[in-house]
Design a protein around this motif. Structure first.
Motif, PDB file in Angstrom:
ATOM      1  N   GLY A 355      77.510 127.154  38.131  1.00 48.26           N
ATOM      2  CA  GLY A 355      76.112 126.885  38.419  1.00 48.26           C
ATOM      3  C   GLY A 355      75.174 127.663  37.520  1.00 48.26           C
ATOM      4  N   PHE A 356      73.964 127.166  37.416  1.00 46.90           N
ATOM      5  CA  PHE A 356      72.859 127.840  36.744  1.00 46.90           C
ATOM      6  C   PHE A 356      71.662 127.791  37.688  1.00 46.90           C
ATOM      7  CE2 PHE A 356      75.656 126.389  33.413  1.00 46.90           C
ATOM      8  CZ  PHE A 356      75.666 127.438  32.505  1.00 46.90           C
ATOM      9  N   TRP A 357      70.824 128.815  37.641  1.00 49.34           N
ATOM     10  CA  TRP A 357      69.716 128.861  38.597  1.00 49.34           C
ATOM     11  C   TRP A 357      68.814 127.635  38.465  1.00 49.34           C
ATOM     12  CZ3 TRP A 357      64.666 128.700  37.048  1.00 49.34           C
ATOM     13  CH2 TRP A 357      64.390 129.031  35.723  1.00 49.34           C
ATOM     14  N   ASP A 358      68.779 127.055  37.252  1.00 49.47           N
ATOM     15  CA  ASP A 358      67.932 125.887  37.026  1.00 49.47           C
ATOM     16  C   ASP A 358      68.738 124.586  36.968  1.00 49.47           C
ATOM     17  OD1 ASP A 358      69.198 126.604  34.686  1.00 49.47           O
ATOM     18  OD2 ASP A 358      67.438 126.356  33.403  1.00 49.47           O
ATOM     19  N   ASN A 359      70.016 124.631  37.367  1.00 47.24           N
ATOM     20  CA  ASN A 359      70.838 123.423  37.385  1.00 47.24           C
ATOM     21  C   ASN A 359      71.956 123.603  38.405  1.00 47.24           C
ATOM     22  OD1 ASN A 359      72.303 121.123  36.974  1.00 47.24           O
ATOM     23  ND2 ASN A 359      72.828 121.524  34.847  1.00 47.24           N
ATOM     24  N   GLN A 360      71.815 122.957  39.551  1.00 47.02           N
ATOM     25  CA  GLN A 360      72.803 123.039  40.624  1.00 47.02           C
ATOM     26  C   GLN A 360      73.652 121.774  40.717  1.00 47.02           C
ATOM     27  OE1 GLN A 360      73.011 125.974  43.302  1.00 47.02           O
ATOM     28  NE2 GLN A 360      72.704 126.534  41.155  1.00 47.02           N
ATOM     29  N   ASP A 361      73.583 120.936  39.692  1.00 48.64           N
ATOM     30  CA  ASP A 361      74.256 119.641  39.736  1.00 48.64           C
ATOM     31  C   ASP A 361      75.407 119.505  38.752  1.00 48.64           C
ATOM     32  OD1 ASP A 361      72.543 118.615  41.726  1.00 48.64           O
ATOM     33  OD2 ASP A 361      71.005 118.241  40.220  1.00 48.64           O
ATOM     34  N   GLY A 362      75.844 120.581  38.131  1.00 49.05           N
ATOM     35  CA  GLY A 362      76.918 120.495  37.148  1.00 49.05           C
ATOM     36  C   GLY A 362      76.366 120.515  35.738  1.00 49.05           C
ATOM     37  N   ASP A 363      77.175 121.034  34.814  1.00 49.36           N
ATOM     38  CA  ASP A 363      76.701 121.262  33.449  1.00 49.36           C
ATOM     39  C   ASP A 363      77.883 121.152  32.496  1.00 49.36           C
ATOM     40  OD1 ASP A 363      76.032 123.176  31.049  1.00 49.36           O
ATOM     41  OD2 ASP A 363      74.115 122.912  32.073  1.00 49.36           O
ATOM     42  N   PRO A 364      77.693 120.605  31.279  1.00 47.68           N
ATOM     43  CA  PRO A 364      78.811 120.510  30.322  1.00 47.68           C
ATOM     44  C   PRO A 364      79.450 121.860  30.009  1.00 47.68           C
ATOM     45  CG  PRO A 364      76.968 119.160  29.598  1.00 47.68           C
ATOM     46  CD  PRO A 364      76.472 119.948  30.770  1.00 47.68           C
ATOM     47  N   ARG A 365      78.671 122.936  30.057  1.00 46.17           N
ATOM     48  CA  ARG A 365      79.212 124.267  29.771  1.00 46.17           C
ATOM     49  C   ARG A 365      80.175 124.743  30.855  1.00 46.17           C
ATOM     50  NH1 ARG A 365      73.389 126.895  29.174  1.00 46.17           N
ATOM     51  NH2 ARG A 365      73.049 125.288  30.782  1.00 46.17           N
ATOM     52  N   SER A 366      80.198 124.043  31.973  1.00 48.26           N
ATOM     53  CA  SER A 366      81.026 124.456  33.107  1.00 48.26           C
ATOM     54  C   SER A 366      82.224 123.546  33.325  1.00 48.26           C
ATOM     55  CB  SER A 366      80.163 124.505  34.374  1.00 48.26           C
ATOM     56  OG  SER A 366      79.131 125.455  34.225  1.00 48.26           O
ATOM     57  N   GLU A 367      82.597 122.771  32.301  1.00 50.71           N
ATOM     58  CA  GLU A 367      83.805 121.956  32.380  1.00 50.71           C
ATOM     59  C   GLU A 367      85.055 122.748  31.998  1.00 50.71           C
ATOM     60  OE1 GLU A 367      84.488 118.753  33.521  1.00 50.71           O
ATOM     61  OE2 GLU A 367      82.545 119.210  34.440  1.00 50.71           O
ATOM     62  N   TYR A 368      84.870 123.961  31.510  1.00 45.86           N
ATOM     63  CA  TYR A 368      85.986 124.866  31.218  1.00 45.86           C
ATOM     64  C   TYR A 368      86.636 125.296  32.536  1.00 45.86           C
ATOM     65  CZ  TYR A 368      88.278 128.969  29.064  1.00 45.86           C
ATOM     66  OH  TYR A 368      89.181 129.899  28.617  1.00 45.86           O
ATOM     67  N   ARG A 369      87.934 125.559  32.519  1.00 39.58           N
ATOM     68  CA  ARG A 369      88.663 125.843  33.749  1.00 39.58           C
ATOM     69  C   ARG A 369      88.815 127.341  34.010  1.00 39.58           C
ATOM     70  NH1 ARG A 369      90.459 121.338  36.006  1.00 39.58           N
ATOM     71  NH2 ARG A 369      90.363 119.463  34.728  1.00 39.58           N
ATOM     72  N   LEU A 370      89.038 127.666  35.246  1.00 39.50           N
ATOM     73  CA  LEU A 370      89.132 129.057  35.689  1.00 39.50           C
ATOM     74  C   LEU A 370      90.528 129.610  35.400  1.00 39.50           C
ATOM     75  CD1 LEU A 370      87.454 131.209  37.216  1.00 39.50           C
ATOM     76  CD2 LEU A 370      88.553 130.410  39.315  1.00 39.50           C
ATOM     77  N   PHE A 371      90.584 130.823  34.860  1.00 36.94           N
ATOM     78  CA  PHE A 371      91.831 131.515  34.566  1.00 36.94           C
ATOM     79  C   PHE A 371      91.918 132.793  35.400  1.00 36.94           C
ATOM     80  CE2 PHE A 371      91.576 128.844  30.848  1.00 36.94           C
ATOM     81  CZ  PHE A 371      92.900 128.611  30.484  1.00 36.94           C
ATOM     82  N   PRO A 372      93.138 133.224  35.722  1.00 40.41           N
ATOM     83  CA  PRO A 372      93.299 134.488  36.454  1.00 40.41           C
ATOM     84  C   PRO A 372      93.037 135.691  35.566  1.00 40.41           C
ATOM     85  CG  PRO A 372      95.440 133.547  35.924  1.00 40.41           C
ATOM     86  CD  PRO A 372      94.413 132.529  35.510  1.00 40.41           C
ATOM     87  N   ASP A 373      92.938 136.850  36.222  1.00 39.03           N
ATOM     88  CA  ASP A 373      92.684 138.132  35.556  1.00 39.03           C
ATOM     89  C   ASP A 373      91.380 138.083  34.770  1.00 39.03           C
ATOM     90  OD1 ASP A 373      95.022 139.255  36.592  1.00 39.03           O
ATOM     91  OD2 ASP A 373      96.226 138.506  34.934  1.00 39.03           O
ATOM     92  N   THR A 374      90.382 137.502  35.399  1.00 35.48           N
ATOM     93  CA  THR A 374      89.033 137.446  34.831  1.00 35.48           C
ATOM     94  C   THR A 374      88.064 138.137  35.779  1.00 35.48           C
ATOM     95  OG1 THR A 374      88.790 135.220  35.769  1.00 35.48           O
ATOM     96  CG2 THR A 374      89.402 135.366  33.449  1.00 35.48           C
ATOM     97  N   ALA A 375      87.044 138.763  35.216  1.00 35.38           N
ATOM     98  CA  ALA A 375      86.044 139.488  36.014  1.00 35.38           C
ATOM     99  C   ALA A 375      84.794 138.627  36.162  1.00 35.38           C
ATOM    100  CB  ALA A 375      85.704 140.821  35.364  1.00 35.38           C
TER     101      ALA A 375
END
Length: 425
Positions: A355-375
């Motif tokens: 999410g982004f404060w000015d976009n709660q509907d999804g964003d191309p920058r957020s199509e990357y997937r979540l990996f473990p051992d991340t902060a």
């Protein structure tokens, strides 16, 4: 790590400059020996080329400089090569100056004056099938290759190698987002340091109601951090929500009894960053606690935080996590805005945003997937009408740093569950 934040945290002992340098170099060596082989083989890359010019370091090279190297020297070129069959990754530097024995010097200007030809010769000798360089239309962290360097490099390469060039965008992100064992051991202490400074800021040591302004507290942060030998990665923010005022008050506004204070504050220590938002209430002379509506507002935000934490799963995209968390939070009656992000070498770190404060509907920058051992900075807000303030709509922001281990989200040094209280007399 702790799920519970201390009520009155103290700044822990900090390392000397020499100790910090030793820690940084040991951590860098660990990262190069463990993370580089993992991500290159994960992404199927035979060779990764990184290039930077003095005072114009690209994001990845900036994190690969040893503790005594304040900047790239002249033109610094780093090469990682996987020879295959499980053999050790080669780490080469085609540069005039060394890299603290972390990379093997691989250029003799006296024998080959042309630095680009030296790179081409290394490539030809190893015959990689894939050659990654950092370019990306979407991710700044993977876009470190400049046009001039690309032109000079490819001009020296035989055409057959030019056809093997691929984007190193994902390699760059994976390097930056992956946390080493040393970082995971140290990160709670770094966050504790930030929490302790915020606790000082939200106290009568710093704030005198009726006298101190929001801006005074911001500059106190800067002085305090500087005196500790640390840095902030952004100018601290302090805002005031006040009964009868529709907007957040800032700058030269004087803090008064009855105000709800908000702060956004982050430090850099040992090259890793924190990013925290906390709330405080300035007690009126006859009060011993904040109004129930304000306390409930923070509780609502923590409830949405737990909803979000439950939806972080390996291989989900940031957009998928955002949609699922918002759907559940709204169904339970909350009014949320979610804008969480990775943290590490950069405050707004490499990886997928949720999410982004000015976009709660999804964003191309957020199509990357979540990996473990991340902060992560688990950052969001909820809005609520506060009865004691005449049903005024109040913004309850929070941000706490955490580790995603592949299964669960663990706070690095707890989270705020009670409003900090500042006496007015």
């Amino acid at each position: 790590m702790s799920e519970t934040e201390q009520a009155d945290p103290q700044v822990p002992p900090l390392l000397s400059l020499r100790q910090r340098a030793e820690w940084i170099d040991a951590n860098l060596e660990e990262r190069l020996e463990t993370i580089i082989p993992q991500i290159m083989r994960e992404q199927g890359i035979d060779m990764w080329l990184l290039m930077a010019r003095e005072y114009f370091e690209e994001p990845v090279i900036a994190t690969m400089l040893d503790a005594k190297s304040m900047a790239a020297r002249r033109r610094t070129i780093l090469i990682f090569h996987d020879p295959g069959e499980g053999r050790e990754i080669e780490r080469l530097t085609v540069s005039r100056y060394g890299m603290a024995d972390l990379f093997a010097p691989s250029w003799e200007p006296e024998k080959q004056p042309d630095q680009w030809q030296a790179v081409a010769d290394i490539i030809a000798a190893r015959e990689p099938d894939t050659i990654a360089i950092n370019y990306s239309d979407l991710k700044a962290f993977g876009d470190g290759m400049t046009l001039s360097q690309y032109r000079l490099m490819t001009a020296a390469l035989p055409e057959k190698y030019r056809d093997r060039i691929v984007s190193g965008e994902t390699l760059a992100i994976r390097w930056l987002e992956s946390r080493s064992t040393r970082e995971l051991e140290m990160y709670p202490l770094v966050v504790r340091t930030a929490h302790a400074i915020i606790a000082e800021a939200f106290s009568r040591k710093v704030i005198t109601p009726g006298v101190t302004t929001a801006e005074d507290v911001e500059w106190w942060y800067r002085e305090r951090v500087s005196n500790l030998g640390l840095k902030v990665w952004f100018h601290p923010s302090v805002g005031i929500q006040r009964q009868g005022e529709d907007e957040m008050l800032r700058g030269d506004t004087v803090i008064q009894p009855g105000d709800l204070l908000w702060t956004d504050f982050g430090i850099t220590y040992l090259r890793i960053n924190t990013d925290t938002q906390h709330l405080a209430y300035v007690l009126k002379p006859d009060e011993t606690d904040a109004p129930a509506g304000l306390r409930q507002g923070l509780a609502n935000t923590n409830a949405v935080t737990d909803i979000l934490r439950s939806h972080l799963k390996t291989d989900l995209t940031g957009n998928e996590i955002l949609a699922a968390a918002r759907k559940e939070a709204i169904a339970k009656g909350y009014d949320p805005s979610i804008y969480s992000h990775p943290i590490g070498f950069h405050g707004h770190g490499a990886g997928t945003a949720i999410g982004f404060w000015d976009n709660q509907d999804g964003d191309p920058r957020s199509e990357y997937r979540l990996f473990p051992d991340t902060a992560w900075s688990i950052e969001l807000t909820t809005y609520a009408d506060v009865l004691e303030w005449g049903d005024q709509r109040v913004d309850f922001r929070t941000e706490e740093n955490a580790l995603f281990d592949g299964e669960q989200v663990h706070f690095l040094d707890g989270r705020q569950t009670e409003l900090a209280l500042i006496p007015s007399d």
